[in-house]
Design a protein around this motif. Sequence first.
Motif, PDB file in Angstrom:
ATOM      1  N   SER A   1      55.410 -31.927 -41.672  1.00 35.08           N
ATOM      2  CA  SER A   1      54.075 -33.418 -41.391  1.00 35.08           C
ATOM      3  C   SER A   1      55.312 -34.404 -40.681  1.00 35.08           C
ATOM      4  CB  SER A   1      53.514 -33.854 -42.925  1.00 35.08           C
ATOM      5  OG  SER A   1      54.319 -34.003 -43.136  1.00 35.08           O
ATOM      6  N   ALA A   2      56.835 -34.453 -41.022  1.00 33.19           N
ATOM      7  CA  ALA A   2      57.761 -35.306 -41.207  1.00 33.19           C
ATOM      8  C   ALA A   2      57.861 -34.935 -39.401  1.00 33.19           C
ATOM      9  CB  ALA A   2      59.070 -34.264 -41.407  1.00 33.19           C
TER      10      ALA A   2
ATOM     11  N   ALA B   1      57.237 -40.726 -50.339  1.00 30.45           N
ATOM     12  CA  ALA B   1      56.660 -42.298 -49.466  1.00 30.45           C
ATOM     13  C   ALA B   1      58.404 -43.160 -49.645  1.00 30.45           C
ATOM     14  CB  ALA B   1      54.939 -42.673 -50.001  1.00 30.45           C
ATOM     15  N   MET B   2      58.914 -43.101 -50.354  1.00 31.76           N
ATOM     16  CA  MET B   2      59.670 -44.183 -50.615  1.00 31.76           C
ATOM     17  C   MET B   2      60.773 -43.825 -49.784  1.00 31.76           C
ATOM     18  SD  MET B   2      59.996 -44.663 -54.677  1.00 31.76           S
ATOM     19  CE  MET B   2      61.087 -45.541 -54.829  1.00 31.76           C
ATOM     20  N   ARG B   3      60.864 -43.026 -49.642  1.00 34.69           N
ATOM     21  CA  ARG B   3      62.172 -41.998 -48.237  1.00 34.69           C
ATOM     22  C   ARG B   3      61.766 -42.468 -46.791  1.00 34.69           C
ATOM     23  NH1 ARG B   3      63.697 -37.773 -45.768  1.00 34.69           N
ATOM     24  NH2 ARG B   3      61.745 -35.969 -46.079  1.00 34.69           N
ATOM     25  N   ARG B   4      60.391 -41.627 -46.866  1.00 41.93           N
ATOM     26  CA  ARG B   4      60.198 -42.038 -45.507  1.00 41.93           C
ATOM     27  C   ARG B   4      59.536 -42.838 -45.220  1.00 41.93           C
ATOM     28  NH1 ARG B   4      56.981 -35.521 -45.137  1.00 41.93           N
ATOM     29  NH2 ARG B   4      56.803 -36.682 -43.450  1.00 41.93           N
ATOM     30  N   ASP B   5      59.645 -43.253 -43.369  1.00 41.33           N
ATOM     31  CA  ASP B   5      58.820 -44.643 -43.160  1.00 41.33           C
ATOM     32  C   ASP B   5      56.985 -44.249 -42.529  1.00 41.33           C
ATOM     33  OD1 ASP B   5      60.380 -46.208 -44.423  1.00 41.33           O
ATOM     34  OD2 ASP B   5      61.842 -46.274 -42.311  1.00 41.33           O
ATOM     35  N   ASP B   6      56.187 -44.425 -42.346  1.00 43.22           N
ATOM     36  CA  ASP B   6      55.428 -44.336 -42.170  1.00 43.22           C
ATOM     37  C   ASP B   6      54.522 -43.025 -42.404  1.00 43.22           C
ATOM     38  OD1 ASP B   6      54.763 -46.232 -40.077  1.00 43.22           O
ATOM     39  OD2 ASP B   6      56.443 -45.601 -39.011  1.00 43.22           O
ATOM     40  N   PHE B   7      54.519 -43.118 -43.844  1.00 38.04           N
ATOM     41  CA  PHE B   7      54.069 -41.750 -43.988  1.00 38.04           C
ATOM     42  C   PHE B   7      52.915 -42.089 -45.791  1.00 38.04           C
ATOM     43  CE2 PHE B   7      54.279 -38.604 -48.413  1.00 38.04           C
ATOM     44  CZ  PHE B   7      53.797 -37.608 -47.820  1.00 38.04           C
TER      45      PHE B   7
ATOM     46  N   GLU C   1      56.469 -40.675 -34.962  1.00 36.58           N
ATOM     47  CA  GLU C   1      54.792 -41.370 -35.142  1.00 36.58           C
ATOM     48  C   GLU C   1      54.701 -40.914 -36.335  1.00 36.58           C
ATOM     49  OE1 GLU C   1      51.805 -41.036 -33.238  1.00 36.58           O
ATOM     50  OE2 GLU C   1      53.170 -40.294 -30.662  1.00 36.58           O
ATOM     51  N   GLY C   2      53.378 -41.105 -36.921  1.00 34.20           N
ATOM     52  CA  GLY C   2      52.982 -41.452 -39.312  1.00 34.20           C
ATOM     53  C   GLY C   2      52.918 -40.201 -38.942  1.00 34.20           C
ATOM     54  N   SER C   3      52.592 -39.792 -40.273  1.00 35.97           N
ATOM     55  CA  SER C   3      52.329 -38.818 -40.850  1.00 35.97           C
ATOM     56  C   SER C   3      51.820 -38.799 -42.464  1.00 35.97           C
ATOM     57  CB  SER C   3      52.776 -37.647 -41.414  1.00 35.97           C
ATOM     58  OG  SER C   3      54.285 -37.987 -42.272  1.00 35.97           O
ATOM     59  N   TYR C   4      50.729 -37.733 -41.986  1.00 36.34           N
ATOM     60  CA  TYR C   4      50.075 -37.581 -43.630  1.00 36.34           C
ATOM     61  C   TYR C   4      49.777 -36.101 -44.726  1.00 36.34           C
ATOM     62  CZ  TYR C   4      46.327 -36.564 -40.967  1.00 36.34           C
ATOM     63  OH  TYR C   4      45.465 -35.533 -39.902  1.00 36.34           O
ATOM     64  N   ILE C   5      49.129 -36.691 -45.475  1.00 31.67           N
ATOM     65  CA  ILE C   5      49.635 -35.783 -46.514  1.00 31.67           C
ATOM     66  C   ILE C   5      48.017 -35.735 -47.273  1.00 31.67           C
ATOM     67  CG2 ILE C   5      49.934 -33.658 -48.244  1.00 31.67           C
ATOM     68  CD1 ILE C   5      52.567 -34.048 -47.624  1.00 31.67           C
ATOM     69  N   ASP C   6      46.829 -34.795 -47.931  1.00 32.16           N
ATOM     70  CA  ASP C   6      45.790 -34.790 -48.697  1.00 32.16           C
ATOM     71  C   ASP C   6      45.450 -33.565 -49.009  1.00 32.16           C
ATOM     72  OD1 ASP C   6      43.368 -36.514 -49.016  1.00 32.16           O
ATOM     73  OD2 ASP C   6      42.289 -34.137 -48.146  1.00 32.16           O
TER      74      ASP C   6
ATOM     75  N   CYS D   1      44.955 -28.682 -48.951  1.00 34.41           N
ATOM     76  CA  CYS D   1      46.344 -29.384 -49.221  1.00 34.41           C
ATOM     77  C   CYS D   1      46.461 -29.325 -47.449  1.00 34.41           C
ATOM     78  CB  CYS D   1      47.343 -28.657 -49.360  1.00 34.41           C
ATOM     79  SG  CYS D   1      48.978 -29.890 -48.583  1.00 34.41           S
ATOM     80  N   THR D   2      46.146 -30.691 -46.552  1.00 38.13           N
ATOM     81  CA  THR D   2      46.243 -30.939 -45.149  1.00 38.13           C
ATOM     82  C   THR D   2      46.701 -31.900 -44.550  1.00 38.13           C
ATOM     83  OG1 THR D   2      43.589 -30.973 -45.257  1.00 38.13           O
ATOM     84  CG2 THR D   2      44.491 -32.100 -43.358  1.00 38.13           C
ATOM     85  N   ASN D   3      48.555 -31.829 -43.651  1.00 38.05           N
ATOM     86  CA  ASN D   3      48.922 -32.509 -43.854  1.00 38.05           C
ATOM     87  C   ASN D   3      48.775 -31.970 -41.828  1.00 38.05           C
ATOM     88  OD1 ASN D   3      50.399 -29.056 -43.781  1.00 38.05           O
ATOM     89  ND2 ASN D   3      51.169 -30.139 -41.994  1.00 38.05           N
ATOM     90  N   SER D   4      49.897 -33.545 -41.618  1.00 38.35           N
ATOM     91  CA  SER D   4      49.713 -33.870 -39.951  1.00 38.35           C
ATOM     92  C   SER D   4      50.737 -32.530 -39.468  1.00 38.35           C
ATOM     93  CB  SER D   4      49.535 -35.092 -39.715  1.00 38.35           C
ATOM     94  OG  SER D   4      51.263 -35.527 -39.993  1.00 38.35           O
TER      95      SER D   4
END
Length: 331
Positions: free
Chosen positions: A254-255, A216-222, A259-264, A278-281
């Motif tokens: 997911s990168a 999250a520190m490395r990527r924006d909109d994550f 657009e934004g991306s997410y991991i759940d 594990c779910t990712n966009s």
Amino acid sequence: MRNGVAVALLGIFMWVARQPNTFRGVYDHYQWIFTYVILLSLFYSNLYWLVPEFLFKKKIVIYGIGLLLLNLAGSMVIYLFHVFVLEPHRVVKVQEKPFVILQTIVLAIFLLLIILSSTSVKFFKKWISDIEKINELERRALESELNALRHQIQPHFLFNMLNNINVLTRKDPAKASNIIVRFSEFLRHLLYENNHTETALSGEIKFLTDYLNLEAMRRDDFDYSINYEEENIKNVILPPNILLVFVENAIKHSADPSEGSYIDLRFSIENNEFCFWCTNSIPIFTNRNSKSSGIGLLNLERRLQLLYNDNFYLNSSCNENEYIASLKLPL
């Protein structure tokens, strides 16, 4: 232990099969005791000399000759002992000559059977020893393969992080420095705290949380979320780095720079099984046929087969927007 049982059983047999009151006084006992000693001598001579020196070395003819000579020697010693030691003290009248010849033949056959019984004992012991060696070799091979598969994950993880830091040093040196400090904690975890066959799930969740925080520190909109009940996962033990593969795969695929991306991540315990999702966009533009995308999961599946045989559930699916990987392991 097995030899001691055989010796005891042979002694009991000789005691039961003896012919009491055949000879005068103590010589009546000398008969079965001496025969018993000779039988033991033949038994162990074959067990520790003939079989290992000739039979196991495939010298079948020499072993057969040795077996016959050993049988002949035993028969002669027993015969001479009877003639010169026992006969002067005989009480019961000796049988007719044909019957004596028959007894001699029966004795020779009996001695041969005793000797051959030691051969079967030796073969049985060798079979047990060979089975133990095979099991040990299989166990060591299994451990080597597990270690190899496990350590395939760690370099992949390290190289990804180093590449990310290298890119960030040009864009934001201060942020890169902060990530390097956090990254050192990962190295410590991988090198010192995670070098075991089992690890606590709570520790793995903390490790994955730190990993996602770095991302999250490395990527924006994550964005990421981790869902579990503290009470349920308190005493759960798992093989190390099992879950890291899912998170690495999710981060990699997911990168999305546009657009934004997410991991759940979700953890639960159901019906005495550990369950993980594990779910990712999925980025809008992605290469779904990438051959390298599934290497980590293929290695993971092989590792799970080695650890759990077919006692696990591993599945992955995707739709237009999400990729979902799930795992169930028995507890």
